[in-house]
Enzyme design. Sequence first.
Site, PDB file in Angstrom:
ATOM      1  CG  ASP A 185      -1.989  -1.080   1.127  1.00 36.47           C
ATOM      2  OD1 ASP A 185      -2.588  -1.225   0.045  1.00 36.47           O
ATOM      3  OD2 ASP A 185      -2.221  -1.785   2.124  1.00 36.47           O
ATOM      4  N   GLY A 447       1.025   3.292   7.112  1.00 35.82           N
ATOM      5  CA  GLY A 447       2.347   2.680   7.185  1.00 35.82           C
ATOM      6  C   GLY A 447       3.486   3.664   7.386  1.00 35.82           C
ATOM      7  CD  GLU A 448       5.528   6.175   4.849  1.00 40.07           C
ATOM      8  OE1 GLU A 448       6.560   6.718   5.275  1.00 40.07           O
ATOM      9  OE2 GLU A 448       5.533   5.115   4.195  1.00 40.07           O
TER      10      GLU A 448
END
Length: 485
Positions: A185, A447-448
């Site tokens: 993603d 995800g960051e």
Amino acid sequence: MDRQPERENDELPSPAIISDRVLVNGVVTPLTLTAEGELRSTESGRRKSTLAKEILSFVVEGNKVRVKTLVEKGGGICCRGSAGDYARNDFVFEPLSDESRKLWSDKFHQHLVSLGRPKKLLVFVNPFGGKKTARKIFQEEVKPLFEDANIQLEIQETKYQLHAKEIVRSMDVSKYDGIVCVSGDGILVEVVNGLLEREDWKTAIKLPIGMVPAGSGNGMIKSLLEPVGLPCSATSATISIIRGRTRSLDVATISQGTTKFFSVLMLAWGLVADIDIESEKFRWMGSARFDIYGLQRIICLRQYHGRILFVPAPGFESYGQRASCSIDKEPSGSDKTLVYQGPDSKLENLDWREMKGPFVSVWLHNVPWGAENTLAAPDAKFSDGFLDLIVMKDCPKLALLSLMTKLSDGTHVQSPYASYLKVKAFVLEPGARIDEPDKEGIIDSDGEVLARGRKSYKCDQKALMSYDKLQISVDQGLATLFSPE
Ligand SMILES: Nc1ncnc2c1ncn2[C@@H]1O[C@H](COP(=O)(O)OP(=O)(O)OP(=O)(O)O)[C@@H](O)[C@H]1O
């Protein structure tokens, strides 16, 4: 006992585009191309068998016509009716005359044009994502299908972090019918952020984006394929892109002052963020790192001070309490007003509610699946204009452990310890840990790491935002995805 000939189609027949007698392996066989794009052989108008579910392309080779098709994998009596995966197959036949061959060729051509499939795609391949197999997946499973469908590809391997975003920010969007990410993603998020940082973001963000699972987090493509019963495989994903159907996707703008991040998947603070990010150190364990580190985090459970404020979706107004203070007006976009600044809604005028800490976990989700094995927000919709919010406050450790096992089927949201609601806008005021007040947490989106608090994991590393109040609002259906339906 003799088995009766299989009647594949007791349902209403699809009208024929062309029906003709042709030679197949030297035998005269009635052949039909249906309006649904299936190739069928029909004998005596009764016994029908599907030779191909879908046509990718065709070529005339001398007297013969070669049709590149998709057949249902393991199709036949045992698997009939299952929405299974597909496999490539060439079907060759010989029309009985020159006129017939010309007619077949015209009909195939008209049919393929009528489908409105993409003609040219920009493909990002992240060789670094997941188990580092994206290049192999692309070469062996994805590229041959696109080639069979006569789709022109421009391939770009990503060479470093934010490379895809950099390319998307300056590319000529009019050259392509879509962007494909053979990745997890992470590249999708870079593409969306890149498109929204362009001066022409209003048109650019309408360019359809396709996902092919090749990372460790493939939540978006899983969310697209699972509801239609398709496996989360590179083949299913590629076929969905070839078909060219699209759906719109909500985009959440996370802002802190004039700093913005555009999110399409999730935001986490507390337990989920800590497991997601801190388990990095156990990367060598593969996906087991989440379970092992999750267990550790539950045994030594952290709770955080803080406050969340939200504008509930209709039907969720009873959650939390009326907000005790008003929401500040967002600073306007200063010198960068040419790029997307988030939805126009006047947040300060909405009916805000609040929940106060301590919190175990605060999790916002835009689509149902967070990863291939995590049904984080079972009621989330792609473009309802809302984010699904899952809040855990106090929760016994044993109950938390059992909730972890329910993430795979989404039943964790039914727990009496979880609040599960839909929100239109959201404010996070993250605080310090209860047990060690000099330590703060991590805020993670798609995800960051968005923000690292004081004395948190790798707190010396730079993050986009500070561990402070941030605001989220949703722009309904702003982006477009290639979708199986
Ligand atoms: N060549 C590269 N080297 C290092 N990082 C890269 C490279 N290309 C892309 N990246 C970065 O890899 C990150 C992860 O990408 P992706 O989502 O494809 O994989 P993932 O396996 O799902 O992610 P993760 O491993 O972080 O869970 C992206 O944020 C991207 O910026």
